[in-house]
Design a protein around this motif. Structure first.
Motif, PDB file in Angstrom:
ATOM      1  N   PRO A 141       1.434  -1.308   0.010  1.00 16.03           N
ATOM      2  CA  PRO A 141       0.214   0.132  -0.285  1.00 16.03           C
ATOM      3  C   PRO A 141       0.683   1.454  -0.257  1.00 16.03           C
ATOM      4  CG  PRO A 141      -0.413  -0.907   2.417  1.00 16.03           C
ATOM      5  CD  PRO A 141       0.999  -2.186   1.586  1.00 16.03           C
ATOM      6  N   ASP A 143       0.500   4.389   0.178  1.00 13.27           N
ATOM      7  CA  ASP A 143       0.167   5.296   0.819  1.00 13.27           C
ATOM      8  C   ASP A 143       0.634   5.647   2.520  1.00 13.27           C
ATOM      9  OD1 ASP A 143      -1.408   3.535   0.842  1.00 13.27           O
ATOM     10  OD2 ASP A 143      -3.820   5.182   0.886  1.00 13.27           O
ATOM     11  N   THR A 144       1.031   4.093   2.895  1.00 10.94           N
ATOM     12  CA  THR A 144       2.169   4.076   3.998  1.00 10.94           C
ATOM     13  C   THR A 144       3.510   4.638   3.609  1.00 10.94           C
ATOM     14  OG1 THR A 144       2.298   1.989   3.213  1.00 10.94           O
ATOM     15  CG2 THR A 144       0.670   1.998   4.437  1.00 10.94           C
ATOM     16  N   THR A 158       3.313  -6.691   5.897  1.00 13.17           N
ATOM     17  CA  THR A 158       2.271  -5.860   7.118  1.00 13.17           C
ATOM     18  C   THR A 158       3.393  -5.807   8.030  1.00 13.17           C
ATOM     19  OG1 THR A 158       1.392  -7.825   7.659  1.00 13.17           O
ATOM     20  CG2 THR A 158       0.320  -6.833   7.288  1.00 13.17           C
ATOM     21  N   LEU A 159       4.442  -6.167   8.556  1.00 12.02           N
ATOM     22  CA  LEU A 159       4.655  -5.661   9.312  1.00 12.02           C
ATOM     23  C   LEU A 159       5.859  -4.242   8.906  1.00 12.02           C
ATOM     24  CD1 LEU A 159       7.171  -8.516  11.589  1.00 12.02           C
ATOM     25  CD2 LEU A 159       5.173  -7.020  12.403  1.00 12.02           C
ATOM     26  N   TYR A 161       4.636  -2.367   6.318  1.00  7.27           N
ATOM     27  CA  TYR A 161       3.621  -1.692   6.123  1.00  7.27           C
ATOM     28  C   TYR A 161       3.742  -0.808   7.601  1.00  7.27           C
ATOM     29  CZ  TYR A 161       2.487  -5.174   2.767  1.00  7.27           C
ATOM     30  OH  TYR A 161       1.465  -6.166   1.764  1.00  7.27           O
ATOM     31  N   GLN A 162       3.611  -1.465   8.763  1.00  9.06           N
ATOM     32  CA  GLN A 162       4.037  -0.919   9.671  1.00  9.06           C
ATOM     33  C   GLN A 162       4.775   0.084  10.181  1.00  9.06           C
ATOM     34  OE1 GLN A 162       1.188  -1.341  12.613  1.00  9.06           O
ATOM     35  NE2 GLN A 162       2.775  -0.272  13.766  1.00  9.06           N
ATOM     36  N   HIS A 165       5.178   3.205   7.995  1.00 10.92           N
ATOM     37  CA  HIS A 165       4.062   4.182   8.537  1.00 10.92           C
ATOM     38  C   HIS A 165       4.124   4.499   9.692  1.00 10.92           C
ATOM     39  CE1 HIS A 165      -0.346   5.137   9.597  1.00 10.92           C
ATOM     40  NE2 HIS A 165       0.053   4.246  10.669  1.00 10.92           N
ATOM     41  N   GLU A 166       4.533   3.677  10.685  1.00  9.41           N
ATOM     42  CA  GLU A 166       5.138   5.223  12.143  1.00  9.41           C
ATOM     43  C   GLU A 166       6.367   5.982  11.555  1.00  9.41           C
ATOM     44  OE1 GLU A 166       5.818   3.094  15.629  1.00  9.41           O
ATOM     45  OE2 GLU A 166       4.006   1.040  15.103  1.00  9.41           O
ATOM     46  N   PRO A 283       7.856  -3.905  16.250  1.00  8.86           N
ATOM     47  CA  PRO A 283       8.128  -3.722  15.128  1.00  8.86           C
ATOM     48  C   PRO A 283       8.023  -1.991  15.420  1.00  8.86           C
ATOM     49  CG  PRO A 283       5.799  -4.607  14.886  1.00  8.86           C
ATOM     50  CD  PRO A 283       6.193  -5.420  16.356  1.00  8.86           C
ATOM     51  N   SER A 284       6.769  -1.692  16.359  1.00  7.45           N
ATOM     52  CA  SER A 284       6.924   0.011  17.261  1.00  7.45           C
ATOM     53  C   SER A 284       8.447   0.294  17.093  1.00  7.45           C
ATOM     54  CB  SER A 284       5.941  -0.045  17.471  1.00  7.45           C
ATOM     55  OG  SER A 284       4.412  -0.712  17.238  1.00  7.45           O
TER      56      SER A 284
END
Lengths: 295, 392
Positions: A141, A143-144, A158-159, A161-162, A165-166, A283-284
């Motif tokens: 995606p 737009d992340t 997904t990790l 993207y996470q 995104h952050e 991940p964060s």
């Protein structure tokens, strides 16, 4: 700059069913130069959704369009044939999204296309590659994230993207994000991507997301220590809680029972930290560590 | 997919790997007695009663016993059937005519992640843990990697001979062992195995070599070209966890774990990370479940239903990153799923992040489902889920 794909990337799509069309259309809308679809029985027709020609073979498409990249989204039983066809047609970068490809098929493909053919194969079972602002090939995606100077490489979609995104929320963009895939045999390894990032003047820092199983993260860590000790590198290994002998979703995410060791998340973290790499617990925290390193 | 011993031997046998005379597959003591009677009538001097479970160390656990009479076989059948071996209940035993053993070796072919090719391991020291031999006496273990282009036409007889010779197998068995290795390699390749192991490979008094045991793992991704491996799916043999079996049927990626916090998320990596964060907050996950990319209402309802069936689940952590599937669609999926499932006692902690996550969280709050607790970060959600599990 960026790695593997950029504004000169011209993509053919092998597998133009519902999924292939959906994602190719998104890639096109992002600005990726998608040039043709491939379908053995629909050569000469138009790929309506993208308003592009359909060619019966990759070879024809390469001759007609100058395509240099292929996105492979055919079903697993046909993936080996599709990758070999792209390779024989002279495609330089083959990005394989399909999951569920048999190990013996990939072993043969790797030997022919990568080891002896020297062609860039990414995946299978991967989300693809994005070089923000230039090209997006696959299912990431867009737009992340946004253009910037962090290189990202990951076995998990997904990790990734996470983390993108952050980073984006903190105003940090990326040069290229490469999803290498979660299978036991993949075309491009951690080390291949990290070497490419090291050679890219626009990649100033590297984040990577590993998983249990295999030993590719360790090889990359050793290379980082020996070659780019001053580059900020942050990592995360998923699967600290995964029991031995159980496959955790991805075919390659398994710690072999009674194996020689080194495949668990804890062991990988310890080895990587031994090479001077910051390894986060989730991940964060990886994104936060990167933000701190760049702040 | 792992096979049990007798299945591995069937697979070996049809590919030309010599195995002992075929035995009897028994689920009851009466069947064990009948199997033993048939073997003795055929001239066997003894039979072996062997637990059929998908784990190692059967011998040490009392799951493999020699019987020199029907009565003895009956006793062993009684003691082995129902035995628990490392959490695997023995539902089936294999009663096989005993083989005369002169020597024991080790031989395997497996997929090798490091070289991305094939790995053959052969040792003169068999019948013991090969990893242990590798640690204490590495010179006794021959490892040979082979690339696919070396084996386009199978493993050559010459290469097989080189390997068994290098392993110092005695001259009398070299021909037989080389032939067996060629057949084993073909079985591994043609049947889409990722592991085909023989431990022990035995030398009989007449210098012939046969596979006395088998350990075979088939590649689940290759099931499409083997009729879905239907022939190996025999109910009741070393049954999967019932929830894992149900998940497999529904095509859901689910692994049963031993904690109290049910977990579901989108993407294998994110779910693995979720298990990690739950543990870092003092809890344990009850399962791994990947709902896949879309996280639609259907997938969500089916997945959530499965997680809630596990009686050890005291709270649920739903961890979704909205990418192509946007936050509001995910939220609607969760709301619809909870509606369909009706009442359940466990609280659902939902952490929604990514594209349009705020919109999604707003929808969840508006729906006001009593069971749903929203959380902003993974840490926050994990802490809440662990706390709720402890209170429940």
């Amino acid at each position: 700059m960026s790695i593997f794909i950029d504004e000169n990337t011209k993509v053919v799509v092998q597998g133009i069913g519902a999924q292939g069309t959906f994602h190719a259309k998104r890639n096109q809308a992002y600005g990726t130069e998608v040039v043709a679809g491939i379908h053995p029985k629909k050569g000469g027709t138009t790929w309506e959704e993208l308003d592009l020609p359909v060619h019966a073979t990759v070879k024809e498409a390469v001759e007609a369009t100058g395509a240099n990249t292929s996105m492979v989204m055919v079903p697993a039983p046909f993936t080996k044939g599709a990758i070999l066809e792209a390779y024989e047609a002279g495609i330089e970068t083959i990005i394989t999204i399909t999951e569920g490809v048999p190990v013996h098929d990939m072993t043969e493909v790797y030997d022919t296309v990568v080891r002896r053919g020297g062609v860039r194969l990414v995946g299978p079972n991967c989300p693809g590659i994005i070089s923000p602002g230039k090209s997006n090939v696959g299912i990431i995606p867009a737009d992340t994230t946004m253009p910037g100077n962090v290189g990202l490489v990951s076995r998990s979609g997904t990790l990734t993207y996470q983390i993108m995104h952050e980073l984006a929320e903190a105003g940090i963009g990326i040069s290229t994000c490469v999803g290498i895939g979660g299978d036991p045999v993949i075309g491009t390894q951690f080390l291949d991507v990290i070497e490419a990032f090291a050679a890219d003047p626009d990649t100033h820092a590297i984040a990577f997301v590993g998983e249990i199983g295999g030993a590719e993260e360790q090889l990359a860590g050793q290379w980082i220590r020996d070659n780019i000790p001053d580059t900020p590198v942050v990592g995360y290994i998923a699967g600290f809680e995964a029991p031995e002998g159980k496959q955790m979703g991805h075919a390659g995410a398994i710690v072999k029972e009674g194996g020689e060791g080194g495949e668990s998340a804890a062991e990988k973290k310890e080895l990587l930290e031994g090479y001077g790499i910051s390894v986060a617990m989730n991940p964060s925290e990886a994104a936060q560590l990167m933000i701190e390193r760049l702040g | 997919m792992d096979l049990v011993e007798f299945q591995g031997k069937q697979l070996f046998g049809r590919n030309g790997v010599p195995v002992p005379p075929v035995g009897a597959i028994c689920r009851t003591v009466d069947e064990v007695v009948a199997g033993a009677e048939a073997a003795f009538a055929d001239g066997a001097s003894a039979v072996v009663v062997k637990a059929q479970v998908k784990t190692g160390g059967r011998g040490k656990a009392g799951g493999v016993k020699l019987a020199s009479s029907v009565e003895e076989a009956r006793e062993h059948g009684g003691s082995i059937l129902g035995l628990d071996i490392k959490g695997h209940t023995v539902n089936v035993v294999y009663v096989e005519p005993a083989s005369d053993i002169a020597e024991e070796y080790y031989l395997s072919v497996m997929h090798d992640r490091v070289s991305k090719g094939h790995l053959v391991i052969c040792s003169k020291e068999g019948g013991v843990d090969i990893e242990e031999v590798n640690r204490t006496n590495p010179d006794a273990v021959v490892k040979r990697t082979l690339s696919p282009h070396e084996t386009v036409a199978g493993l050559s007889r010459d290469t097989a001979m080189e390997i068994v010779t290098q392993a110092n197998l005695p001259a009398e068995v070299l021909d037989g062992a080389a032939d067996l290795l060629v057949a084993l390699f073909n079985a591994y390749r043609d049947e889409d195995a990722t592991l085909a192991e023989i431990n022990p490979l035995i030398r009989r008094p007449d210098d012939s070599v046969i596979a006395l045991d088998s350990k075979v793992t088939l590649d689940g991704n290759a099931a499409f070209r083997h009729d879905g491996y239907a022939e190996w799916q025999i109910p009741g043999i070393d049954a999967d966890d019932p929830l894992e079996a149900e998940a497999k049927e529904k095509g859901i990626q689910y692994v049963k774990l031993d904690g109290q916090v049910g977990v579901l998320g989108n993407g294998a990596g994110l779910v693995m990370a979720t298990l990690d964060v739950v543990a870092q907050n003092g809890g344990r996950a009850a399962n791994f479940l990947d709902v896949g990319g879309g996280a639609s209402a259907d997938a969500m309802a089916e997945s959530l239903g499965l997680v809630l069936k596990d009686p050890s689940v005291k709270s649920v952590f739903i961890n979704i990153f909205g990418g192509i599937t946007r936050g509001e669609e995910v939220a609607n999926g969760i709301i619809e799923a909870t509606r369909r499932l009706g009442d359940f006692p466990q609280k659902l902690v939902v952490r929604l992040d990514g594209t349009n996550a705020e919109e999604g969280r707003r929808l969840l709050e508006e729906a006001g489902h009593a069971s749903v607790v929203a959380a902003a970060t993974m840490q926050d959600a994990a802490a809440k889920a662990v706390e709720l599990a402890a209170q429940a």
